[in-house]
Scaffold this active site. Sequence first.
Site, PDB file in Angstrom:
ATOM      1  N   LYS A 237      23.549  69.674 -55.054  1.00  0.00           N
ATOM      2  CA  LYS A 237      24.192  68.355 -54.943  1.00  0.00           C
ATOM      3  C   LYS A 237      24.485  68.109 -53.477  1.00  0.00           C
ATOM      4  CE  LYS A 237      26.783  68.262 -59.217  1.00  0.00           C
ATOM      5  NZ  LYS A 237      27.971  68.868 -59.697  1.00  0.00           N
TER       6      LYS A 237
ATOM      7  N   ARG B  36      35.115  76.881 -71.838  1.00  0.00           N
ATOM      8  CA  ARG B  36      35.820  78.124 -71.475  1.00  0.00           C
ATOM      9  C   ARG B  36      37.112  78.256 -72.273  1.00  0.00           C
ATOM     10  NH1 ARG B  36      35.686  77.032 -65.078  1.00  0.00           N
ATOM     11  NH2 ARG B  36      33.697  75.948 -65.189  1.00  0.00           N
TER      12      ARG B  36
ATOM     13  N   ASP C  96      32.170  68.020 -74.767  1.00  0.00           N
ATOM     14  CA  ASP C  96      32.398  66.807 -73.980  1.00  0.00           C
ATOM     15  C   ASP C  96      33.552  65.999 -74.571  1.00  0.00           C
ATOM     16  OD1 ASP C  96      32.070  64.018 -73.080  1.00  0.00           O
ATOM     17  OD2 ASP C  96      30.251  64.805 -72.126  1.00  0.00           O
TER      18      ASP C  96
ATOM     19  N   GLY D 209      38.540  68.460 -65.747  1.00  0.00           N
ATOM     20  CA  GLY D 209      37.147  68.076 -65.963  1.00  0.00           C
ATOM     21  C   GLY D 209      36.564  69.042 -66.964  1.00  0.00           C
TER      22      GLY D 209
ATOM     23  N   ASN E 265      39.105  59.576 -66.340  1.00  0.00           N
ATOM     24  CA  ASN E 265      38.480  58.646 -67.295  1.00  0.00           C
ATOM     25  C   ASN E 265      39.030  58.639 -68.713  1.00  0.00           C
ATOM     26  OD1 ASN E 265      36.285  57.624 -65.556  1.00  0.00           O
ATOM     27  ND2 ASN E 265      35.738  59.795 -65.493  1.00  0.00           N
TER      28      ASN E 265
ATOM     29  N   ARG F   3      34.318  62.995 -74.408  1.00  0.00           N
ATOM     30  CA  ARG F   3      33.948  61.702 -75.027  1.00  0.00           C
ATOM     31  C   ARG F   3      33.552  61.897 -76.489  1.00  0.00           C
ATOM     32  NH1 ARG F   3      30.562  60.326 -69.754  1.00  0.00           N
ATOM     33  NH2 ARG F   3      30.286  62.558 -70.013  1.00  0.00           N
TER      34      ARG F   3
ATOM     35  N   ASN G 211      26.570  71.308 -52.329  1.00  0.00           N
ATOM     36  CA  ASN G 211      27.085  72.165 -53.402  1.00  0.00           C
ATOM     37  C   ASN G 211      25.867  72.726 -54.131  1.00  0.00           C
ATOM     38  OD1 ASN G 211      28.302  73.351 -55.575  1.00  0.00           O
ATOM     39  ND2 ASN G 211      29.451  71.534 -56.218  1.00  0.00           N
TER      40      ASN G 211
ATOM     41  N   HIS H 123      39.138  75.208 -57.495  1.00  0.00           N
ATOM     42  CA  HIS H 123      39.260  73.749 -57.323  1.00  0.00           C
ATOM     43  C   HIS H 123      40.179  73.398 -56.154  1.00  0.00           C
ATOM     44  CE1 HIS H 123      38.520  73.242 -61.951  1.00  0.00           C
ATOM     45  NE2 HIS H 123      37.378  73.096 -61.291  1.00  0.00           N
TER      46      HIS H 123
HETATM   47  P1  AMP Z   1      33.744  66.842 -64.571  1.00  0.00           P
HETATM   48  O1  AMP Z   1      33.525  68.312 -64.838  1.00  0.00           O
HETATM   49  O2  AMP Z   1      34.860  66.575 -63.620  1.00  0.00           O
HETATM   50  O3  AMP Z   1      32.483  66.113 -64.233  1.00  0.00           O
HETATM   51  O4  AMP Z   1      34.228  66.208 -65.970  1.00  0.00           O
HETATM   52  C1  AMP Z   1      33.435  66.225 -67.110  1.00  0.00           C
HETATM   53  C2  AMP Z   1      34.277  65.780 -68.291  1.00  0.00           C
HETATM   54  O5  AMP Z   1      34.760  64.445 -68.071  1.00  0.00           O
HETATM   55  C3  AMP Z   1      33.528  65.756 -69.627  1.00  0.00           C
HETATM   56  O6  AMP Z   1      34.282  66.386 -70.629  1.00  0.00           O
HETATM   57  C4  AMP Z   1      33.425  64.286 -69.912  1.00  0.00           C
HETATM   58  O7  AMP Z   1      33.430  64.036 -71.269  1.00  0.00           O
HETATM   59  C5  AMP Z   1      34.697  63.751 -69.284  1.00  0.00           C
HETATM   60  N1  AMP Z   1      34.599  62.289 -69.155  1.00  0.00           N
HETATM   61  C6  AMP Z   1      33.833  61.574 -68.318  1.00  0.00           C
HETATM   62  N2  AMP Z   1      33.962  60.254 -68.582  1.00  0.00           N
HETATM   63  C7  AMP Z   1      34.831  60.145 -69.629  1.00  0.00           C
HETATM   64  C8  AMP Z   1      35.387  59.056 -70.381  1.00  0.00           C
HETATM   65  N3  AMP Z   1      35.047  57.803 -70.097  1.00  0.00           N
HETATM   66  N4  AMP Z   1      36.252  59.338 -71.376  1.00  0.00           N
HETATM   67  C9  AMP Z   1      36.587  60.604 -71.658  1.00  0.00           C
HETATM   68  N5  AMP Z   1      36.112  61.680 -70.993  1.00  0.00           N
HETATM   69  C10 AMP Z   1      35.241  61.451 -69.991  1.00  0.00           C
END
Ligand code: AMP
Length: 392
Positions: A14, A236, A278, A205, A330, A280, A7, A177
């Site tokens: 990646k 976005r 993010d 994500g 997650n 989190r 990728n 996706h």
């Molecule tokens: P991705 O683009 O699939 O890699 O997802 C990224 C997103 O996943 C980000 O917003 C991260 O904050 C979220 N993420 C990853 N781990 C956690 C977690 N333990 N709790 C909440 N969100 C998470």
Amino acid sequence: MKVLSVNAGSSSLKFSLFEMPEEKELICGVFERIGIDNSFYSLKLNDQKIKKEISLADHKIAFEILINELINNNIISSLDEIKGIGHRVVQGGAYFKQSALASPDNMRIIEELASLAPLHNPPAITGVKAAMEVFKNATQTLVFDTAFHQTIKKENFLYSVPYKWYTDFGVRKYGFHGTSHKYVYSKVNKLIGNDDTKVITCHIGNGASITAIKNGKSINTSMGFTPNAGLMMGTRSGDIDPTIITYMLKNKTMTVEELENVLNKESGFLGISEFSSDSRDIEDGIESGNEKCILAQEMYVKRIVNYIAKYYVELGGCDAIVFTAGIGENSIKTRADVINKLYALGIKLDKEQNNVRGEERLISTIDSKIPVYVIPTNEELIIASDTYAMIK
Ligand code: AMP
């Protein structure tokens, strides 16, 4: 047979190397800051993470370093053991209904499609060309994010704008996706023991999309002409009234490029919370009572719920809902917030079961009308499997 899944981004690469058909991942990693200062790469091998700082002038050098690492770590003894390289290509337009060989004709088409995906297709092309120079005897393939959505019918893929925009400029929904939605769909079918199913897959994500799948075919998806459609995302905007764009251009001092940047990089979670993209951080903000984080999460969840409800009706029912990708896999809170708002459809969350991250699991109660699963995605594996199938 060893197959490499790749990728390529503009400054990143990646990769995952698989033993096929066993589907065993031998090593994975990422090269970062290619062509800029402070470049480095990291590898994951036997559950160990290794990070090395090294100058990376271009993608070709990254591939050469990768080969050395594979040989030094006794994963391969010679370059020719890698029989196939599968490349992720975001935009395959209406040309590719499935993965394809990286033939000169197909490469020409993805180059032409670059105007539809200026951020994504050019780096993918760079990646393919670099891999061709390094892995001269391997079969190179193209695996498209859009291909799985080519089964969507016109009434769902057209926008209500002049028809000529579609015929003359290719303005339509393409969806993205696709490899992820396809992967988790095939996994959930195995879990429910049926192939003829109606499933709603939520790839949530940093980028996010939801797809309605019936009997293996994508019938609708939330992303559109570009990956900035549908849901609210990390940075976005997702769907907005189109007139906002002309209004902001006419009345505010903003160039087209600046506006495009705001809609792609300064909106979503980041734009509303004014805190972070993010999830989190958003969850931490909610914990500490940050009102904009609370609002951002409410808006985010509402949009997911609305798409699930819409696709439930469009599919005429639903056999399973799947959560995948960073947040889907997650975020215990986001899944709970979404499922609790779906009670009108008879969907019930099992709180204990939902206490899980990054693991395949049923998270709804036994008496939930629709089972809800967490299924970790594996786009790299789909890329490797499609490549293996083409070599075979
Ligand atoms: P991705 O683009 O699939 O890699 O997802 C990224 C997103 O996943 C980000 O917003 C991260 O904050 C979220 N993420 C990853 N781990 C956690 C977690 N333990 N709790 C909440 N969100 C998470």
